[in-house]
Design an enzyme around this catalytic site. Structure first.
Site, PDB file in Angstrom:
ATOM      1  N   HIS A  97     -14.234 -27.011  26.458  1.00  0.00           N
ATOM      2  CA  HIS A  97     -13.417 -27.406  25.308  1.00  0.00           C
ATOM      3  C   HIS A  97     -12.900 -28.837  25.453  1.00  0.00           C
ATOM      4  CE1 HIS A  97     -13.430 -23.225  24.000  1.00  0.00           C
ATOM      5  NE2 HIS A  97     -13.133 -22.888  25.237  1.00  0.00           N
ATOM      6  N   HIS A 126      -7.555 -34.672  24.694  1.00  0.00           N
ATOM      7  CA  HIS A 126      -7.894 -34.201  23.358  1.00  0.00           C
ATOM      8  C   HIS A 126      -8.275 -35.393  22.503  1.00  0.00           C
ATOM      9  CE1 HIS A 126      -6.301 -30.056  23.869  1.00  0.00           C
ATOM     10  NE2 HIS A 126      -5.447 -30.633  24.691  1.00  0.00           N
ATOM     11  N   HIS A 143      -2.808 -34.663  28.362  1.00  0.00           N
ATOM     12  CA  HIS A 143      -1.853 -33.621  28.728  1.00  0.00           C
ATOM     13  C   HIS A 143      -1.886 -33.393  30.230  1.00  0.00           C
ATOM     14  CE1 HIS A 143      -2.074 -31.660  24.464  1.00  0.00           C
ATOM     15  NE2 HIS A 143      -1.299 -32.739  24.497  1.00  0.00           N
ATOM     16  N   THR A 216      -1.689 -25.221  23.463  1.00  0.00           N
ATOM     17  CA  THR A 216      -2.331 -25.598  22.201  1.00  0.00           C
ATOM     18  C   THR A 216      -3.726 -25.015  22.073  1.00  0.00           C
ATOM     19  OG1 THR A 216      -3.224 -27.634  23.151  1.00  0.00           O
ATOM     20  CG2 THR A 216      -1.044 -27.775  22.108  1.00  0.00           C
ATOM     21  N   THR A 217      -4.108 -24.212  23.054  1.00  0.00           N
ATOM     22  CA  THR A 217      -5.387 -23.499  22.999  1.00  0.00           C
ATOM     23  C   THR A 217      -5.115 -22.019  23.234  1.00  0.00           C
ATOM     24  OG1 THR A 217      -5.760 -23.899  25.363  1.00  0.00           O
ATOM     25  CG2 THR A 217      -6.737 -25.481  23.819  1.00  0.00           C
TER      26      THR A 217
END
Lengths: 266, 84
Positions: A97, A126, A143, A216-217
């Site tokens: 991801h 991200h 992050h 956030t995932t």
């Protein structure tokens, strides 16, 4: 005799498959983030058959629109210090991801919040940014993920803009495997995560915004305390393109504040 | 005689119950001291290595913390294998 061997072999294969089916998390992607909560795990019973339900029902979800938040700078806040030394054995990881760096298991670098120490576990990127300002994304976001021994999760977020290239970022991109779930643990490269912090900030006394939020995932677990730096770092346009060569649009959309305010140390 | 004996026993029980109540009025501990573990070598080493100067470099240590790996929160392992 042969029948017995075949039967045992079949049983072994079935057991291995069943174990894998039970232990594997359901697949998810950023394209379907609007329905993460609805992803089912058919191997589980209620309520575990909706392992990402918190993504839909949580009231303190991340990321947020910083421009929509009330900022409260009247509360005294703890001192924030990013005490990241050099990691001599980081693991460059393609999580499937995003681009991620896992710190080595005996790495001592930590985020100090007041007198408390939160070990740095990993950091990842991200594209574009997840936190937005009045609906506007930055080109990317970094992050740093910290987890204390009591289980508390702290994420330090740094917005990334286009500008001067960042050598450490380049090193990370050069050494991250392109295959999903690929890990490069033998690069022999040392990384100091502090070199991804804004250069004009004192890492031992950082100004910040803080808000309670979530991963956030998936599984979007809440109880994550977010610390956002008010200054950005830069990477070159070419480096950003290189990041997008791994994953693009791996950002979650901003979620409702539901009454949360941003606390500011400034 | 019996009355005196009865009064003496009653008085003794009353005094004993008063002491018992005073003991109960103290808040009980959530965790008994004997159950509390001392801070792990990990924590003390983190404090020692957490210098105000962020440019201080740390090097890989020996695997003295390996014995503590099993006590780490499962989220650590999860976040090493997922973006979190």
């Amino acid at each position: 005799m042969n029948t017995k061997i075949l039967r045992n072999l079949a049983f072994t294969i079935f057991t291995c498959y069943a174990t894998l089916a039970v232990s594997a998390s359901p697949h998810w992607s950023h394209d379907e983030q609007a329905t993460w909560w609805a992803i089912q795990d058919p191997t589980q019973n209620v309520p575990l058959n909706y392992p990402f339900g918190e993504c839909g029902i949580g009231k303190h979800q991340s990321p947020i629109d910083l421009g929509a938040a009330t900022i409260n700078d009247s509360k005294p806040l703890s001192k924030l210090a990013a005490l990241y030394g050099t990691d001599t054995a980081p693991v460059f990881f393609n999580s499937g991801h995003g681009v991620q760096v896992n710190t080595s298991t005996d790495y001592k670098g930590a985020l100090m919040i007041g007198e408390e120490s939160f070990p740095l576990i990993q950091f990842h990127f991200h594209e574009p940014s997840e936190h937005v300002v009045k609906g506007k994304n930055f080109p990317a976001e970094l992050h740093y993920v910290h987890i204390n021994e009591d289980g508390r999760i702290i994420v330090l977020a740094v917005a990334i803009d286009i500008g001067d290239e960042n050598p450490i970022f380049g090193t990370i991109l050069e050494n991250t495997p392109h295959e999903e779930n690929g890990k490069n643990a033998s690069a022999g490269i040392q990384i100091n995560p502090a070199q991804l912090l804004p250069a004009d900030l004192d890492p031992a006394n950082l100004d910040y915004y803080t808000i309670a939020g979530s991963l956030t995932t998936p599984p979007c677990s809440e109880g994550v305390q977010w610390y956002l730096l008010p200054k950005v770092i830069t990477v070159s346009a070419a480096q950003l393109e290189q990041l997008k060569g791994f994953y693009t649009n791996n950002a979650r959309e901003a979620k409702d504040l539901n009454g949360r305010s941003l606390l500011s140390s400034q | 005689m019996l009355i005196k004996l009865f009064l003496a026993v009653s008085l003794s029980l009353s005094i004993a119950s008063c002491f018992a109540e005073s003991d109960d009025s103290k808040s009980k501990l959530l965790i008994e001291p004997s159950q509390q573990k001392r801070s792990s070598p990990d924590a003390s080493q983190q404090k020692q290595s957490a210098q105000p100067n962020a440019s201080t470099e740390s090097t890989s240590s020996q695997s003295s913390q390996d014995s503590n790996q099993d006590n780490k929160p499962s989220m650590i392992e999860y976040c090493r294998n997922h973006p979190c």
